[in-house]
Design a protein around this motif. Sequence first.
Motif, PDB file in Angstrom:
ATOM      1  N   SER A 188      56.468   4.808  -2.693  1.00  0.00           N
ATOM      2  CA  SER A 188      55.243   4.167  -3.153  1.00  0.00           C
ATOM      3  C   SER A 188      55.177   4.080  -4.670  1.00  0.00           C
ATOM      4  O   SER A 188      55.938   4.727  -5.391  1.00  0.00           O
ATOM      5  N   ASP A 189      54.253   3.274  -5.131  1.00  0.00           N
ATOM      6  CA  ASP A 189      53.911   3.214  -6.541  1.00  0.00           C
ATOM      7  C   ASP A 189      53.688   4.645  -7.031  1.00  0.00           C
ATOM      8  O   ASP A 189      52.992   5.436  -6.387  1.00  0.00           O
ATOM      9  N   GLY A 190      54.261   4.987  -8.170  1.00  0.00           N
ATOM     10  CA  GLY A 190      54.158   6.354  -8.664  1.00  0.00           C
ATOM     11  C   GLY A 190      52.741   6.842  -8.803  1.00  0.00           C
ATOM     12  O   GLY A 190      52.467   8.040  -8.675  1.00  0.00           O
ATOM     13  N   ARG A 191      51.804   5.945  -9.035  1.00  0.00           N
ATOM     14  CA  ARG A 191      50.400   6.327  -9.180  1.00  0.00           C
ATOM     15  C   ARG A 191      49.782   6.734  -7.852  1.00  0.00           C
ATOM     16  O   ARG A 191      48.748   7.411  -7.807  1.00  0.00           O
TER      17      ARG A 191
ATOM     18  N   ASP B  96      47.662  10.247   2.848  1.00  0.00           N
ATOM     19  CA  ASP B  96      47.370   9.287   3.915  1.00  0.00           C
ATOM     20  C   ASP B  96      48.296   8.079   3.895  1.00  0.00           C
ATOM     21  O   ASP B  96      48.148   7.169   4.716  1.00  0.00           O
ATOM     22  N   LEU B  97      49.273   8.058   2.996  1.00  0.00           N
ATOM     23  CA  LEU B  97      50.347   7.071   3.060  1.00  0.00           C
ATOM     24  C   LEU B  97      51.549   7.608   3.838  1.00  0.00           C
ATOM     25  O   LEU B  97      52.451   6.853   4.181  1.00  0.00           O
ATOM     26  N   ARG B  98      51.532   8.923   4.113  1.00  0.00           N
ATOM     27  CA  ARG B  98      52.691   9.556   4.750  1.00  0.00           C
ATOM     28  C   ARG B  98      52.374  10.213   6.088  1.00  0.00           C
ATOM     29  O   ARG B  98      53.281  10.548   6.849  1.00  0.00           O
ATOM     30  N   LEU B  99      51.086  10.406   6.374  1.00  0.00           N
ATOM     31  CA  LEU B  99      50.672  11.017   7.636  1.00  0.00           C
ATOM     32  C   LEU B  99      49.540  10.209   8.246  1.00  0.00           C
ATOM     33  O   LEU B  99      48.607   9.809   7.537  1.00  0.00           O
TER      34      LEU B  99
ATOM     35  N   GLY C 245      56.000  -1.121  -2.240  1.00  0.00           N
ATOM     36  CA  GLY C 245      55.050  -2.174  -2.575  1.00  0.00           C
ATOM     37  C   GLY C 245      54.095  -2.500  -1.441  1.00  0.00           C
ATOM     38  O   GLY C 245      54.390  -2.306  -0.264  1.00  0.00           O
ATOM     39  N   TYR C 246      52.928  -2.975  -1.835  1.00  0.00           N
ATOM     40  CA  TYR C 246      51.888  -3.364  -0.873  1.00  0.00           C
ATOM     41  C   TYR C 246      52.251  -4.703  -0.244  1.00  0.00           C
ATOM     42  O   TYR C 246      52.723  -5.595  -0.943  1.00  0.00           O
ATOM     43  N   PRO C 247      52.076  -4.905   1.078  1.00  0.00           N
ATOM     44  CA  PRO C 247      51.455  -3.973   2.025  1.00  0.00           C
ATOM     45  C   PRO C 247      52.439  -3.075   2.777  1.00  0.00           C
ATOM     46  O   PRO C 247      52.041  -2.393   3.709  1.00  0.00           O
ATOM     47  N   ARG C 248      53.700  -3.101   2.389  1.00  0.00           N
ATOM     48  CA  ARG C 248      54.675  -2.293   3.140  1.00  0.00           C
ATOM     49  C   ARG C 248      54.366  -0.803   3.055  1.00  0.00           C
ATOM     50  O   ARG C 248      54.594  -0.060   4.004  1.00  0.00           O
ATOM     51  N   ASP C 249      53.840  -0.374   1.890  1.00  0.00           N
ATOM     52  CA  ASP C 249      53.617   1.066   1.706  1.00  0.00           C
ATOM     53  C   ASP C 249      52.428   1.606   2.478  1.00  0.00           C
ATOM     54  O   ASP C 249      52.226   2.817   2.547  1.00  0.00           O
TER      55      ASP C 249
END
Length: 249
Positions: free
Chosen positions: A48-51, A57-60, A96-100
Amino acid sequence: MERIVEKPHLPKGKVGLLALGERYGAQLAAPLYALGVQALWIPDARFSDGRLAGHADLRLLHLGGRKIVSACGTDIDNILTNRGFEVIPVPEPGEGYPRDCALNACIAGGRFFHRLDASSPEALANLPAGLETVNIAQGYAKCSVCVVDGRSVITADRGIAKAALSAGLDVLTVTPGYIELEGFDCGFIGGASFKLAPDVMAFTGTLDGHPDRDAIISFLAVRGIKPLFLTGRPAFDIGSALPLTAREP
């Protein structure tokens, strides 16, 4: 005795195990420890974007009961398995969004709200029976929604608010912004809040600068929920936190 949280985001007792990004330990480890909450620190994501890399909640994605979808890797998956979860491992989402945002769906009111063309196929294939999917434009659905109880949410996203209202949920629509997210103009209220008990909604920081502070507190109070501000700084978006186990009431 602790049990796995049956309904995502909605513990029936005081939270025992809480998953959140390890980069937020400096701000939140001490207040959570003081409350008797055990943190499961999720390492930064490489995809994901470093920020946003520290957003759990992007990983679980907790689907409910024992089922949890994880892009965290073996170390975290083993911890979850040892705590009784049925882990559904998935590859790291694309960059990148929306893949992340493949795992950033919001489960609330018996619905699975997400931008469905971006949803993890493994998550969709393992949804509990009766959980209805609702397609929305926002891929960062969970970040955008504070799940208050089984039929109530708070969001600044007008599209999600409309979809939730159509699904029969009670919705408080708040002013966008006023939540800090380093590197961005603002963050989301769902990423800055999570329940620590049935009657306690934790916020990463205060809502003193939020124009809808009183409305938020009132919306919670009507439902028997008290706000708990974990730090004295303005509320900041951590990608929320996932209550995984709770002590018996």
